[in-house]
Design a protein around this motif. Structure first.
Motif, PDB file in Angstrom:
ATOM      1  N   CYS A 105       2.585  10.030   1.502  1.00 17.24           N
ATOM      2  CA  CYS A 105       1.555   9.351   2.363  1.00 17.24           C
ATOM      3  C   CYS A 105       0.177   9.325   1.727  1.00 17.24           C
ATOM      4  CB  CYS A 105       1.321  10.659   3.360  1.00 17.24           C
ATOM      5  SG  CYS A 105       2.799  10.834   4.632  1.00 17.24           S
ATOM      6  N   SER A 106      -0.216  10.037   1.002  1.00 13.55           N
ATOM      7  CA  SER A 106      -1.568  10.007   0.271  1.00 13.55           C
ATOM      8  C   SER A 106      -1.509   8.580  -0.390  1.00 13.55           C
ATOM      9  CB  SER A 106      -2.036  11.090  -0.576  1.00 13.55           C
ATOM     10  OG  SER A 106      -2.063  12.250   0.019  1.00 13.55           O
ATOM     11  N   PHE A 107      -0.680   8.303  -1.280  1.00 11.99           N
ATOM     12  CA  PHE A 107      -0.399   7.209  -2.003  1.00 11.99           C
ATOM     13  C   PHE A 107      -0.582   5.871  -0.915  1.00 11.99           C
ATOM     14  CE2 PHE A 107       1.966   3.462  -3.967  1.00 11.99           C
ATOM     15  CZ  PHE A 107       1.179   3.303  -5.028  1.00 11.99           C
ATOM     16  N   ILE A 109      -1.697   5.706   2.075  1.00 11.95           N
ATOM     17  CA  ILE A 109      -3.140   5.754   2.802  1.00 11.95           C
ATOM     18  C   ILE A 109      -4.094   5.068   1.791  1.00 11.95           C
ATOM     19  CG2 ILE A 109      -5.171   6.960   3.628  1.00 11.95           C
ATOM     20  CD1 ILE A 109      -2.849   8.838   5.166  1.00 11.95           C
ATOM     21  N   LEU A 110      -4.173   5.642   0.633  1.00  9.28           N
ATOM     22  CA  LEU A 110      -4.973   5.211  -0.640  1.00  9.28           C
ATOM     23  C   LEU A 110      -4.761   3.673  -1.098  1.00  9.28           C
ATOM     24  CD1 LEU A 110      -5.577   8.198  -2.717  1.00  9.28           C
ATOM     25  CD2 LEU A 110      -7.074   7.317  -1.062  1.00  9.28           C
ATOM     26  N   SER A 111      -3.647   3.244  -0.891  1.00 13.68           N
ATOM     27  CA  SER A 111      -3.382   1.776  -1.480  1.00 13.68           C
ATOM     28  C   SER A 111      -3.839   0.714  -0.157  1.00 13.68           C
ATOM     29  CB  SER A 111      -1.892   1.612  -1.757  1.00 13.68           C
ATOM     30  OG  SER A 111      -1.062   1.885  -0.640  1.00 13.68           O
ATOM     31  N   VAL A 113      -6.078   1.767   2.086  1.00 13.77           N
ATOM     32  CA  VAL A 113      -7.736   1.540   2.073  1.00 13.77           C
ATOM     33  C   VAL A 113      -8.222   0.603   0.851  1.00 13.77           C
ATOM     34  CG1 VAL A 113      -9.678   3.036   1.557  1.00 13.77           C
ATOM     35  CG2 VAL A 113      -7.967   3.717   3.216  1.00 13.77           C
ATOM     36  N   TRP A 114      -7.802   0.834  -0.307  1.00 13.89           N
ATOM     37  CA  TRP A 114      -7.914  -0.164  -1.408  1.00 13.89           C
ATOM     38  C   TRP A 114      -7.722  -1.550  -1.257  1.00 13.89           C
ATOM     39  CZ3 TRP A 114     -10.904   0.370  -5.410  1.00 13.89           C
ATOM     40  CH2 TRP A 114     -11.015  -0.392  -6.500  1.00 13.89           C
ATOM     41  N   SER A 115      -6.670  -1.728  -0.577  1.00  9.76           N
ATOM     42  CA  SER A 115      -6.269  -3.235  -0.278  1.00  9.76           C
ATOM     43  C   SER A 115      -7.386  -3.806   0.731  1.00  9.76           C
ATOM     44  CB  SER A 115      -4.904  -3.409   0.135  1.00  9.76           C
ATOM     45  OG  SER A 115      -4.541  -2.970   1.547  1.00  9.76           O
ATOM     46  N   SER A 118     -10.808  -4.399  -0.969  1.00 13.79           N
ATOM     47  CA  SER A 118     -10.801  -5.200  -2.096  1.00 13.79           C
ATOM     48  C   SER A 118     -10.597  -6.843  -1.344  1.00 13.79           C
ATOM     49  CB  SER A 118      -9.592  -5.030  -3.073  1.00 13.79           C
ATOM     50  OG  SER A 118      -8.540  -5.286  -2.344  1.00 13.79           O
TER      51      SER A 118
END
Length: 159
Positions: A105-107, A109-111, A113-115, A118
């Motif tokens: 889930c963390s991965f 969510i972070l991906s 947010v990152w996308s 960017s």
């Protein structure tokens, strides 16, 4: 059973399992003392107290999570360490599954947010300036007059 002022439902349930002949032999003072001693175990509240029934078809499953300041004696801690070891098969399976789900889930969510971060363009683009209405003022500010509007070719999206 004789009835003191207020009876805890859990105390009442456990007390009902005592032979009625014996239960009726207690004086009011004895009942109050037993109830006080019994109730003192349940007075302390935990800072974190989560109790959840987990609906798994075909299984009766629940989850309890407590946290708070440690008030147990060293001897009690040693006794419980033997009775409730942290590393047993069920705990290891649960902790592994929970860690896997948490990391996944963390991965995700972070991906996400990152996308989304960017994708925000920071390069300048053209935009019309709504407060400039004539060609001479537009050109005076080093902008372009086009389609009866003043255009700024260096507008920053971070503005």
């Amino acid at each position: 059973m004789k009835s003191p002022e207020h009876i805890d439902p859990i105390f009442e349930q456990l007390f009902s399992k005592i032979n009625p002949k014996i239960a009726n032999s207690f004086t009011d003072e004895q009942l109050k003392a037993i109830q006080r001693g019994f109730g003192s175990q349940f007075e302390a509240r935990h800072s974190l107290d989560i109790r959840v029934s987990v609906p798994i078809p075909g299984l009766r499953f629940y989850l309890v999570l407590f946290a708070g300041s440690e008030r147990r004696s060293q001897q009690r801690l040693q006794n419980e360490k033997g009775r409730y070891p942290l590393f047993n098969t069920g705990n290891i399976i649960f902790l592994t599954g929970f860690s896997t789900i948490l990391l996944s889930c963390s991965f995700i969510i972070l991906s996400f947010v990152w996308s989304s971060l960017s994708s925000i363009s920071t390069s300048p683009y053209a935009t019309s300036i709504p407060w400039i209405f004539d060609k001479s003022e537009c050109e005076y500010t080093n902008r372009t007059w086009r389609d009866e509007k003043c255009w700024d070719d260096q507008h920053s999206p971070m503005f």
